[in-house]
Write a protein that holds these residues in place. Structure first.
Motif, PDB file in Angstrom:
ATOM      1  N   UNK A  17       0.846  -1.202   0.000  1.00 29.81           N
ATOM      2  CA  UNK A  17       0.000   0.000   0.000  1.00 29.81           C
ATOM      3  C   UNK A  17       0.873   1.241   0.000  1.00 29.81           C
ATOM      4  N   UNK A  18       0.292   2.307  -0.475  1.00 31.67           N
ATOM      5  CA  UNK A  18       0.989   3.599  -0.498  1.00 31.67           C
ATOM      6  C   UNK A  18       0.292   4.552   0.464  1.00 31.67           C
ATOM      7  N   UNK A  19       1.094   5.193   1.270  1.00 32.40           N
ATOM      8  CA  UNK A  19       0.540   6.211   2.172  1.00 32.40           C
ATOM      9  C   UNK A  19       1.257   7.533   1.900  1.00 32.40           C
ATOM     10  N   UNK A  60       7.392  16.198  16.303  1.00 34.47           N
ATOM     11  CA  UNK A  60       6.063  16.455  15.739  1.00 34.47           C
ATOM     12  C   UNK A  60       5.535  15.171  15.076  1.00 34.47           C
ATOM     13  N   UNK A  61       4.303  14.802  15.436  1.00 33.74           N
ATOM     14  CA  UNK A  61       3.694  13.595  14.858  1.00 33.74           C
ATOM     15  C   UNK A  61       3.126  13.942  13.485  1.00 33.74           C
ATOM     16  N   UNK A  62       3.607  13.196  12.505  1.00 32.25           N
ATOM     17  CA  UNK A  62       3.127  13.431  11.142  1.00 32.25           C
ATOM     18  C   UNK A  62       1.880  12.572  10.883  1.00 32.25           C
ATOM     19  N   UNK A  63       1.929  11.321  11.340  1.00 33.71           N
ATOM     20  CA  UNK A  63       0.785  10.433  11.085  1.00 33.71           C
ATOM     21  C   UNK A  63       0.898   9.202  11.976  1.00 33.71           C
ATOM     22  N   UNK A  64      -0.226   8.499  12.109  1.00 36.58           N
ATOM     23  CA  UNK A  64      -0.222   7.196  12.758  1.00 36.58           C
ATOM     24  C   UNK A  64      -0.237   6.151  11.646  1.00 36.58           C
ATOM     25  N   UNK A  65       0.962   5.732  11.283  1.00 41.23           N
ATOM     26  CA  UNK A  65       1.100   4.835  10.129  1.00 41.23           C
ATOM     27  C   UNK A  65       0.442   3.483  10.413  1.00 41.23           C
ATOM     28  N   UNK A 117      -3.261   3.805   9.906  1.00 42.39           N
ATOM     29  CA  UNK A 117      -3.613   3.991   8.488  1.00 42.39           C
ATOM     30  C   UNK A 117      -3.374   2.712   7.691  1.00 42.39           C
ATOM     31  N   UNK A 118      -2.308   1.985   8.073  1.00 43.49           N
ATOM     32  CA  UNK A 118      -2.008   0.738   7.351  1.00 43.49           C
ATOM     33  C   UNK A 118      -3.093  -0.315   7.619  1.00 43.49           C
ATOM     34  N   UNK A 119      -3.525  -0.379   8.855  1.00 45.51           N
ATOM     35  CA  UNK A 119      -4.594  -1.336   9.172  1.00 45.51           C
ATOM     36  C   UNK A 119      -5.858  -0.983   8.407  1.00 45.51           C
ATOM     37  N   UNK A 120      -6.164   0.323   8.359  1.00 44.18           N
ATOM     38  CA  UNK A 120      -7.382   0.741   7.650  1.00 44.18           C
ATOM     39  C   UNK A 120      -7.263   0.457   6.152  1.00 44.18           C
ATOM     40  N   UNK A 121      -6.002   0.400   5.688  1.00 42.44           N
ATOM     41  CA  UNK A 121      -5.792   0.094   4.259  1.00 42.44           C
ATOM     42  C   UNK A 121      -5.768  -1.423   4.011  1.00 42.44           C
ATOM     43  N   UNK A 122      -5.917  -2.212   5.053  1.00 43.80           N
ATOM     44  CA  UNK A 122      -6.033  -3.662   4.859  1.00 43.80           C
ATOM     45  C   UNK A 122      -4.863  -4.476   5.362  1.00 43.80           C
ATOM     46  N   UNK A 178       3.785   5.468  15.115  1.00 46.49           N
ATOM     47  CA  UNK A 178       3.660   6.894  14.779  1.00 46.49           C
ATOM     48  C   UNK A 178       4.858   7.350  13.943  1.00 46.49           C
ATOM     49  N   UNK A 179       4.552   8.125  12.915  1.00 51.07           N
ATOM     50  CA  UNK A 179       5.594   8.739  12.082  1.00 51.07           C
ATOM     51  C   UNK A 179       5.878  10.123  12.676  1.00 51.07           C
ATOM     52  N   UNK A 180       7.121  10.334  13.118  1.00 55.37           N
ATOM     53  CA  UNK A 180       7.442  11.583  13.811  1.00 55.37           C
ATOM     54  C   UNK A 180       8.700  12.229  13.220  1.00 55.37           C
ATOM     55  N   UNK A 181       8.812  13.548  13.447  1.00 58.53           N
ATOM     56  CA  UNK A 181      10.046  14.244  13.037  1.00 58.53           C
ATOM     57  C   UNK A 181      11.100  14.044  14.119  1.00 58.53           C
TER      58      UNK A 181
END
Ligand SMILES: [Ca+2]
Ligand SMILES: [Ca+2]
Ligand SMILES: [Ca+2]
Ligand SMILES: [Ca+2]
Length: 382
Positions: A23-25, A37-42, A45-50, A80-83
């Protein structure tokens, strides 16, 4: 044959499995955000993408590649994707219109997640010029329409946050034309709008302002110093076309007769005037007078004698030492003044006869003879 076919089939199976579980995020974060800084909860999002991720499994996630591991990372336990530090987009990607950090994450069940993080630009830089001053030399002979490229300002921001335009102190003689290079950067050309005259004004000072496309724009300024260089566009000019002077005869050599001056406002050799006799000045006159080529001083060099000639005409030319020089001319009329330089010639003329006889009975006041004094030795007559 069978021994070769089996590995190929296995490889295809693996590829099929991976392709199905890829999958691509895509995320974005502004530059200059604080570390952590939190960019995303990978993971989410990955679970929601299957993705078949077990959130309780700490090692469910493994980062297999990261184009900027010092800048962003995924916490394997939280997903979590963070800086990791402040990201300076302008340093990381310079003028590129897009600035992307790529990561690949693999789950324990060989599922692959490709993550793209776009670092969004902020207009956090102002344009700046390479030097504090731009120095230009422009010939006064430059015709209107002449263009001179100017040093560009640099703004590390990308796109419209970079340098968009330039402005020049409003004036009548010079303008700016904004041009775009192949890479999209903007530079300015100075345009000579009207004829220049060094003799009227030889130096100009302006300011150039570079503006980026922010709202409001950031500015950078630089001084523009223009030196107008000379061209030989003036000819020498005498104050008068004719001069009349007089000089006593028998003036000794080097006696000044007249100092001529032809003015030429040009600079250097273009305005350096040399004087000379020209044309019809005959050899005899040239023996009697000379002119200093640099000072324009006419002096006596020979013996002037009133009786030899009363009036001399000197044709003088003045020429500058610049290219395509056009000389100026004037005429000097020198009158030689008579002085009492001949011994007196005394003519004693009797009134009545050559022999002067005076009667003793002559009354008082009786004219015996006339003394005639003619300086210059001319023939005397009664
Ligand atoms: Ca920036
Ligand atoms: Ca900027
Ligand atoms: Ca000149
Ligand atoms: Ca000139």
């Amino acid at each position: 044959m069978e021994s070769l076919l089996l590995p190929v089939l296995l490889l295809l199976a693996v590829l099929w499995t991976q392709a199905a579980a890829l999958i691509n995020l895509k995320y974005s974060v502004e530059e200059e955000q604080r570390a952590g800084t939190v960019i995303a909860n990978v993971a989410k999002d990955a679970r929601e993408a299957g993705f078949a991720l077990d959130p309780r499994q700490a090692s469910a996630f493994r980062v297999v590649s990261n184009s900027a591991p010092h800048l962003v990372d995924i916490n394997p336990s939280s997903g979590l994707l963070v800086t990791k530090q402040k990201i300076d987009r302008d340093l990381l990607c310079r003028q590129s219109p897009k600035c992307i950090i790529s990561l690949e994450v693999m789950s324990s069940s060989m599922e692959i997640c490709v993550i793209k993080v776009e670092i969004k630009d902020l207009n956090d830089n102002a344009p700046s010029f390479p030097a504090a001053q731009i120095e230009l030399e422009i010939s006064e002979a430059a015709s209107p329409g002449t263009r001179i490229p100017l040093d560009s300002a640099y703004d590390p921001d990308s796109g419209s946050f970079g340098v968009q335009t330039y402005e020049l102190t409003p004036n009548e003689l010079f303008g700016l034309e904004i041009k775009t290079r192949g890479d999209g950067s903007r530079f300015a050309e100075l345009v000579v709008e009207k004829s220049l005259d060094r003799e009227t004004q030889s130096h100009y000072s302006f300011r150039i302002t570079a503006l980026d496309g922010g709202d409001p724009p950031h500015l950078g300024t630089v001084g523009l110093s223009i030196k107008v260089t000379d061209s030989n566009d003036n000819n020498p000019v005498f104050g008068e076309s004719t001069y009349s002077v007089s000089v006593p005869e028998n003036s000794p050599p080097n006696t000044p007769v007249i100092r001529l001056n032809a003015s030429d406002p040009d600079e250097g050799t273009n305005g350096q005037v040399v004087y000379s006799f020209y044309g019809y000045v005959n050899d005899h006159t040239r023996e009697l007078f000379q002119i200093d080529p640099h000072s324009g001083l006419v002096t006596v060099t020979g013996a002037l004698d009133y009786e030899e000639g009363h009036v001399y005409e000197l044709d003088v030319q003045a020429k500058d030492l610049g290219p395509n020089s056009i000389p100026a001319h004037c005429k000097v009329t020198v009158s030689v003044l008579d002085t009492n330089d001949n011994p007196p010639v005394i003519n004693l003329l009797s009134v009545n006869s050559e022999l002067v006889e005076v009667s003793e009975s002559a009354p008082p006041g009786y004219v015996i003879a006339l003394f005639l004094h003619y300086p210059g030795g001319r023939t005397a007559g009664p």
